[in-house]
Write a protein that holds these residues in place. Structure first.
Motif, PDB file in Angstrom:
ATOM      1  N   LYS A 258      44.509 -19.040  50.871  1.00  0.00           N
ATOM      2  CA  LYS A 258      45.733 -18.094  51.711  1.00  0.00           C
ATOM      3  C   LYS A 258      47.002 -17.933  51.035  1.00  0.00           C
ATOM      4  O   LYS A 258      47.781 -17.164  51.371  1.00  0.00           O
ATOM      5  CB  LYS A 258      45.834 -18.775  52.925  1.00  0.00           C
ATOM      6  N   SER A 259      46.953 -18.081  49.701  1.00  0.00           N
ATOM      7  CA  SER A 259      48.273 -17.907  48.847  1.00  0.00           C
ATOM      8  C   SER A 259      47.889 -16.517  48.296  1.00  0.00           C
ATOM      9  O   SER A 259      47.092 -15.739  48.680  1.00  0.00           O
ATOM     10  CB  SER A 259      47.814 -18.856  47.658  1.00  0.00           C
ATOM     11  N   SER A 260      48.843 -16.088  47.776  1.00  0.00           N
ATOM     12  CA  SER A 260      49.102 -14.533  47.077  1.00  0.00           C
ATOM     13  C   SER A 260      47.951 -14.478  46.097  1.00  0.00           C
ATOM     14  O   SER A 260      47.264 -13.362  46.010  1.00  0.00           O
ATOM     15  CB  SER A 260      50.476 -14.106  46.820  1.00  0.00           C
ATOM     16  N   MET A 261      47.770 -15.522  45.061  1.00  0.00           N
ATOM     17  CA  MET A 261      46.488 -15.364  44.402  1.00  0.00           C
ATOM     18  C   MET A 261      45.323 -15.215  44.968  1.00  0.00           C
ATOM     19  O   MET A 261      44.326 -14.520  44.583  1.00  0.00           O
ATOM     20  CB  MET A 261      46.748 -16.475  43.372  1.00  0.00           C
ATOM     21  N   GLY A 262      44.945 -16.202  46.004  1.00  0.00           N
ATOM     22  CA  GLY A 262      43.692 -16.337  46.608  1.00  0.00           C
ATOM     23  C   GLY A 262      43.526 -15.187  47.164  1.00  0.00           C
ATOM     24  O   GLY A 262      42.124 -14.564  47.329  1.00  0.00           O
ATOM     25  N   LEU A 263      44.262 -14.551  48.161  1.00  0.00           N
ATOM     26  CA  LEU A 263      44.026 -13.438  48.849  1.00  0.00           C
ATOM     27  C   LEU A 263      43.843 -12.042  47.916  1.00  0.00           C
ATOM     28  O   LEU A 263      43.118 -11.140  48.316  1.00  0.00           O
ATOM     29  CB  LEU A 263      45.238 -13.190  49.944  1.00  0.00           C
ATOM     30  N   ALA A 264      44.656 -12.066  46.963  1.00  0.00           N
ATOM     31  CA  ALA A 264      44.318 -10.905  45.852  1.00  0.00           C
ATOM     32  C   ALA A 264      42.747 -10.999  45.462  1.00  0.00           C
ATOM     33  O   ALA A 264      42.187  -9.725  45.424  1.00  0.00           O
ATOM     34  CB  ALA A 264      45.373 -10.941  44.828  1.00  0.00           C
ATOM     35  N   LEU A 265      42.450 -12.099  45.047  1.00  0.00           N
ATOM     36  CA  LEU A 265      40.919 -12.302  44.738  1.00  0.00           C
ATOM     37  C   LEU A 265      39.926 -12.057  45.710  1.00  0.00           C
ATOM     38  O   LEU A 265      38.886 -11.322  45.455  1.00  0.00           O
ATOM     39  CB  LEU A 265      40.772 -13.639  43.940  1.00  0.00           C
ATOM     40  N   ARG A 266      40.346 -12.416  46.919  1.00  0.00           N
ATOM     41  CA  ARG A 266      39.420 -12.039  47.955  1.00  0.00           C
ATOM     42  C   ARG A 266      39.534 -10.582  48.203  1.00  0.00           C
ATOM     43  O   ARG A 266      38.350 -10.049  48.690  1.00  0.00           O
ATOM     44  CB  ARG A 266      39.835 -12.928  49.387  1.00  0.00           C
ATOM     45  N   ALA A 267      40.467 -10.062  48.010  1.00  0.00           N
ATOM     46  CA  ALA A 267      40.327  -8.537  48.325  1.00  0.00           C
ATOM     47  C   ALA A 267      39.473  -7.872  47.412  1.00  0.00           C
ATOM     48  O   ALA A 267      38.642  -6.673  47.761  1.00  0.00           O
ATOM     49  CB  ALA A 267      41.898  -7.834  47.830  1.00  0.00           C
ATOM     50  N   VAL A 268      39.590  -8.355  46.148  1.00  0.00           N
ATOM     51  CA  VAL A 268      38.211  -7.912  45.208  1.00  0.00           C
ATOM     52  C   VAL A 268      36.903  -8.163  45.624  1.00  0.00           C
ATOM     53  O   VAL A 268      35.876  -7.391  45.721  1.00  0.00           O
ATOM     54  CB  VAL A 268      38.601  -8.348  43.871  1.00  0.00           C
ATOM     55  N   ARG A 269      36.698  -9.314  46.214  1.00  0.00           N
ATOM     56  CA  ARG A 269      35.376  -9.913  46.708  1.00  0.00           C
ATOM     57  C   ARG A 269      34.958  -9.031  47.833  1.00  0.00           C
ATOM     58  O   ARG A 269      33.809  -8.805  47.821  1.00  0.00           O
ATOM     59  CB  ARG A 269      35.517 -11.215  47.088  1.00  0.00           C
TER      60      ARG A 269
END
Length: 354
Positions: free
Chosen positions: A86-97
């Motif tokens: 749920k970090s800024s990094m994790g959510l940015a990657l999830r947006a790609v997925r």
């Protein structure tokens, strides 16, 4: 190549030494270069909106995804996998997925980004491991070097897969028609080096689909002897950091030399334009943006200490990969090399598994 439609790139707005200010400024520069861009800014939304208050065009091209969580630079990848979703990094990657963004760019923790990207995006068909690739300035222009740290140990298959991905990147992004590929080794002779490297070289040499130069040494990187330099991540990371350190040392010596006397300072005035040209060519910001090649989605790592210009260039790398359909073309390339039988699996292994 430019896209006719909009391209959305998810930005880890809180990753990097100078984030989020650097991220906002870098996005504004990238938007001027590529007016079709849209951004998904992931991070502290109130703070980001304040930074964008006077950047009307950027604000109009930006959506926000708020989170208070950040992956620290000291966090271990294994911990980031458990705690950073749920970090800024994790959510940015999830947006790609989830196809809400075509690519993600982060200047945050490299190890955490690699681990989370691999978990969330998976691997492309035919590729075992991702590789960190970047362009480096040479006497002939630019070369692609990979792997730069994702894999400390590599087998034959890994090296060949890196060669294919690097060769494709050189053709698509750098515009080289028939890029040459070399394996980094302790010498140019065929009998030198580890058995893994020698076997990979033998298979690449036999392949019709790749213009294989042979072995190259460390000084060949700066010479531009080949367009693509392939190595394991342990060796590649050392080569990269050595090159960066040498460039800083050279700059330090140059500044010291021109400041030693009045005559030297006068000489600097005459040489200033030439020195600025050299500085621009070797400025790491112009080569910022390491690609995680082989993942099922596009993720680009910006240097953590970069400024807005460097981050804008990292965004530009992500844009180019999307614009050229890089991942789709990698899949096609691996179908092609399957016919060449250079995938690194020995005939004995194939017979054993038949």
């Amino acid at each position: 190549m430019a896209l006719s439609g909009e391209v959305t790139i998810a930005l880890d707005a809180m990753g990097g030494d100078q984030a989020p200010k650097m991220v906002v400024k870098g996005a504004a520069i990238a938007l001027k270069r590529h007016p079709g861009l849209r951004f998904l800014m992931v991070g502290d939304e109130p703070r980001l909106r304040t930074l964008m208050k006077r950047r009307k065009k950027l604000l109009a091209a930006t959506d926000f995804l708020h989170t208070d969580e950040v992956v620290p630079g000291t966090m271990r990848p294994s911990v980031a996998l458990r705690q950073g979703r749920k970090s800024s990094m994790g959510l940015a990657l999830r947006a790609v997925r989830e196809n809400r963004a075509s690519a993600a760019v982060s200047a945050g923790n490299t190890g955490a980004l690699m681990a989370m990207a691999r978990m969330m995006l998976g691997m492309l068909p035919g590729i075992d491991r991702p590789a960190i690739a970047a362009t480096m300035p040479t006497l002939r222009g630019e070369s692609v070097v990979l792997d730069l740290g994702a894999n400390t140990e590599c087998d034959v298959r890994n090296l060949i897969q890196f060669a294919v991905m690097g060769e494709l990147f050189a053709r698509i992004v750098l515009g080289y028609q028939t890029p040459s590929v070399g394996l980094l080794n302790v010498g140019e002779e065929e009998v030198k080096g580890l058995e893994t490297v020698r076997e990979a070289a033998a298979r690449l040499k036999a392949a019709e689909s790749i213009r294989f130069h042979g072995f190259v040494e460390g000084d060949d990187i700066a010479k531009g002897t080949v367009d693509v330099v392939v190595t394991d991540g342990f060796t590649g990371n050392i080569a990269l950091k050595t090159a960066e350190g040498t460039a800083k040392l050279y700059s330090h010596y140059l500044r010291s030399a021109f400041g030693r006397s009045l005559l030297a300072r006068i000489g600097y005035l005459f040489a200033r334009s030439s020195l600025k040209a050299i500085q621009k060519q070797t400025d790491p910001r112009h080569h910022n943006g390491a690609m995680f090649l082989g993942l099922g989605g596009i993720a680009v790592k910006s240097h953590g200490g970069t400024d807005a210009l460097g981050f804008a260039n990292a965004i530009g790398v992500a844009y180019d990969l999307v614009a050229h359909g890089f991942n789709e073309r990698i899949i096609g390339e691996f179908k092609r090399i399957a016919a060449d039988r250079i995938d690194g699996t020995s005939d004995q292994q194939k017979a054993a598994t038949a």
